[in-house]
Motif scaffolding. Structure first.
Motif, mmCIF file in Angstrom:
data_model
loop_
_atom_site.group_PDB
_atom_site.id
_atom_site.type_symbol
_atom_site.label_atom_id
_atom_site.label_comp_id
_atom_site.label_asym_id
_atom_site.label_seq_id
_atom_site.Cartn_x
_atom_site.Cartn_y
_atom_site.Cartn_z
ATOM 1 N N LEU A 1 -7.774 -69.334 7.745
ATOM 2 C CA LEU A 1 -7.249 -68.608 6.598
ATOM 3 C C LEU A 1 -7.134 -69.539 5.391
ATOM 4 O O LEU A 1 -7.446 -69.151 4.258
ATOM 5 C CB LEU A 1 -5.885 -68.014 6.945
ATOM 6 C CG LEU A 1 -5.373 -66.886 6.057
ATOM 7 C CD1 LEU A 1 -6.267 -65.659 6.157
ATOM 8 C CD2 LEU A 1 -3.942 -66.531 6.440
ATOM 9 N N ASP A 2 -6.719 -70.783 5.624
ATOM 10 C CA ASP A 2 -6.612 -71.748 4.523
ATOM 11 C C ASP A 2 -7.985 -72.061 3.934
ATOM 12 O O ASP A 2 -8.130 -72.202 2.705
ATOM 13 C CB ASP A 2 -5.954 -73.040 5.015
ATOM 14 C CG ASP A 2 -4.498 -72.852 5.414
ATOM 15 O OD1 ASP A 2 -3.915 -71.804 5.072
ATOM 16 O OD2 ASP A 2 -3.945 -73.753 6.070
ATOM 17 N N LEU A 3 -8.991 -72.183 4.789
ATOM 18 C CA LEU A 3 -10.350 -72.431 4.300
ATOM 19 C C LEU A 3 -10.858 -71.226 3.509
ATOM 20 O O LEU A 3 -11.474 -71.382 2.436
ATOM 21 C CB LEU A 3 -11.283 -72.719 5.476
ATOM 22 C CG LEU A 3 -12.747 -73.025 5.114
ATOM 23 C CD1 LEU A 3 -12.843 -74.228 4.180
ATOM 24 C CD2 LEU A 3 -13.561 -73.269 6.383
ATOM 25 N N MET A 4 -10.596 -70.012 3.998
ATOM 26 C CA MET A 4 -10.971 -68.805 3.277
ATOM 27 C C MET A 4 -10.285 -68.766 1.912
ATOM 28 O O MET A 4 -10.896 -68.398 0.895
ATOM 29 C CB MET A 4 -10.593 -67.567 4.096
ATOM 30 C CG MET A 4 -11.422 -67.395 5.361
ATOM 31 S SD MET A 4 -10.641 -66.285 6.581
ATOM 32 C CE MET A 4 -10.428 -64.789 5.618
ATOM 33 N N ALA A 5 -9.022 -69.163 1.880
ATOM 34 C CA ALA A 5 -8.290 -69.213 0.611
ATOM 35 C C ALA A 5 -8.930 -70.214 -0.346
ATOM 36 O O ALA A 5 -9.058 -69.937 -1.552
ATOM 37 C CB ALA A 5 -6.830 -69.575 0.872
ATOM 38 N N ASN A 6 -9.343 -71.355 0.172
ATOM 39 C CA ASN A 6 -10.007 -72.358 -0.671
ATOM 40 C C ASN A 6 -11.287 -71.808 -1.276
ATOM 41 O O ASN A 6 -11.580 -72.034 -2.460
ATOM 42 C CB ASN A 6 -10.327 -73.616 0.142
ATOM 43 C CG ASN A 6 -9.105 -74.418 0.538
ATOM 44 O OD1 ASN A 6 -9.156 -75.238 1.445
ATOM 45 N ND2 ASN A 6 -7.972 -74.194 -0.132
ATOM 46 N N VAL A 7 -12.065 -71.074 -0.470
ATOM 47 C CA VAL A 7 -13.286 -70.437 -0.971
ATOM 48 C C VAL A 7 -12.955 -69.456 -2.093
ATOM 49 O O VAL A 7 -13.713 -69.312 -3.066
ATOM 50 C CB VAL A 7 -14.034 -69.720 0.173
ATOM 51 C CG1 VAL A 7 -15.200 -68.894 -0.363
ATOM 52 C CG2 VAL A 7 -14.518 -70.723 1.207
ATOM 53 N N ALA A 8 -11.789 -68.804 -1.982
ATOM 54 C CA ALA A 8 -11.358 -67.823 -2.979
ATOM 55 C C ALA A 8 -10.654 -68.462 -4.170
ATOM 56 O O ALA A 8 -10.206 -67.750 -5.077
ATOM 57 C CB ALA A 8 -10.424 -66.808 -2.323
ATOM 58 N N GLY A 9 -10.559 -69.795 -4.180
ATOM 59 C CA GLY A 9 -9.931 -70.480 -5.311
ATOM 60 C C GLY A 9 -8.430 -70.607 -5.191
ATOM 61 O O GLY A 9 -7.734 -70.749 -6.205
ATOM 62 N N LEU A 10 -7.909 -70.581 -3.968
ATOM 63 C CA LEU A 10 -6.479 -70.702 -3.720
ATOM 64 C C LEU A 10 -6.197 -71.924 -2.854
ATOM 65 O O LEU A 10 -7.060 -72.377 -2.092
ATOM 66 C CB LEU A 10 -5.946 -69.456 -3.001
ATOM 67 C CG LEU A 10 -6.021 -68.135 -3.753
ATOM 68 C CD1 LEU A 10 -5.913 -66.964 -2.775
ATOM 69 C CD2 LEU A 10 -4.921 -68.054 -4.813
ATOM 70 N N GLU A 11 -4.976 -72.438 -2.935
ATOM 71 C CA GLU A 11 -4.582 -73.536 -2.074
ATOM 72 C C GLU A 11 -3.197 -73.261 -1.502
ATOM 73 O O GLU A 11 -2.351 -72.631 -2.143
ATOM 74 C CB GLU A 11 -4.587 -74.861 -2.836
ATOM 75 C CG GLU A 11 -3.690 -74.904 -4.049
ATOM 76 C CD GLU A 11 -3.870 -76.181 -4.856
ATOM 77 O OE1 GLU A 11 -4.781 -76.962 -4.529
ATOM 78 O OE2 GLU A 11 -3.093 -76.388 -5.806
ATOM 79 N N LEU A 12 -2.984 -73.721 -0.266
ATOM 80 C CA LEU A 12 -1.725 -73.485 0.426
ATOM 81 C C LEU A 12 -0.596 -74.264 -0.236
ATOM 82 O O LEU A 12 -0.728 -75.454 -0.517
ATOM 83 C CB LEU A 12 -1.846 -73.898 1.894
ATOM 84 C CG LEU A 12 -0.622 -73.649 2.767
ATOM 85 C CD1 LEU A 12 -0.391 -72.158 2.962
ATOM 86 C CD2 LEU A 12 -0.782 -74.346 4.131
#
Length: 256
Positions: free
Chosen positions: A216-227
């Motif tokens: 999920l964190d990697l998917m967020a990174n692809v979407a321009g988000l960071e944990l």
């Protein structure tokens, strides 16, 4: 028999969603979720993906937070509107009919975009989930956050293959569940089955495509988000491998 799509779950369950007992119903953490989101919102409007009948939205409204709630099921929104009309702060809950996988909300921006209780996993493909996260990022005000509450596969210890069991017992009804888990596709397909006194039988289908926290964190990174932070629940208990759920907070990455 109707084909399963993004409206199926809500359309089937809307009339009984608020009435199911114990483990058969949604988690009793609506107030805690509202407090968590309100602390991030700083009195600015928020967007809930999959608002349903307002389990979290109305406690948020009671805290003075304006909630725009996207929901694909018209029967669910009918219940939401009915409750809003009778609620003292119902004017703060704004229903939006639509598929949250394809958000189109114009120029409106939010302090928080959030999806509670596995709502993100109702999108049945990784690409769809990433697109949703990307759209959520684009709807955030500067400094805003995207919050998801998702099952933790390690903590849930999901049985592989087909399972059948009792979910909840009432005096006049039995709640059962038949499910099929594909660990390679990371999918759960299930029917919640209610047997009622007098011979009534109702089926409530649902499907999920889950992701592990690291994925999920990697998917967020692809979407321009960071944990930013992760907890076991909305009360900010420590998350570990045995936690059944996690509440994860993301912010737009500096490079996005």
């Amino acid at each position: 028999m109707r084909n399963y799509d993004e409206t199926t779950y809500g359309d089937q369950i809307a009339d009984v969603y608020d009435e199911w007992p114990g483990d058969a119903g949604p988690p009793p953490d609506g107030r805690e979720a509202a407090l968590f989101v309100a602390a991030l919102a700083a009195a600015r409007p928020v967007l809930e993906l999959g608002v349903g009948t307002g389990r979290v939205a109305f406690p948020l409204a009671d805290l003075g937070v304006e909630v725009h709630g996207v929901e694909s099921s018209e029967p669910m929104l009918d219940k939401l509107r009915e409750k809003a009309a009778a609620h003292p702060n119902g004017n703060l809950v704004v229903p939006v009919l639509g598929n949250f996988a394809k958000l189109d909300l114009g120029e409106q921006r939010y302090s928080v975009v959030f999806a509670a209780f596995n709502t993100l996993f109702c999108l049945l493909g990784q690409d769809e989930q990433i697109d949703c996260m990307r759209q959520a990022r684009e709807l955030l005000e500067p400094g805003g956050t995207f919050v998801v509450q998702c099952l933790n596969p390690a903590g849930q210890r999901l049985a592989t293959g087909n399972t059948f069991g009792t979910v909840e017992l009432e005096d006049t009804a039995v709640h059962l569940e038949a499910s099929k888990h594909d660990p390679l596709a990371q999918t759960l397909s299930a029917h919640h089955i209610v047997l009622s006194e007098g011979g009534g039988i109702r089926l409530f289908p649902y499907r999920l495509r889950y992701a592990y926290p690291a994925e999920l964190d990697l998917m967020a990174n692809v979407a321009g988000l960071e944990l930013v932070e992760r907890h076991a629940d909305f009360e900010r208990r420590r998350f570990d491998a045995s936690s059944r759920y996690h509440v994860s907070v993301y912010r737009a990455a500096a490079s996005a």
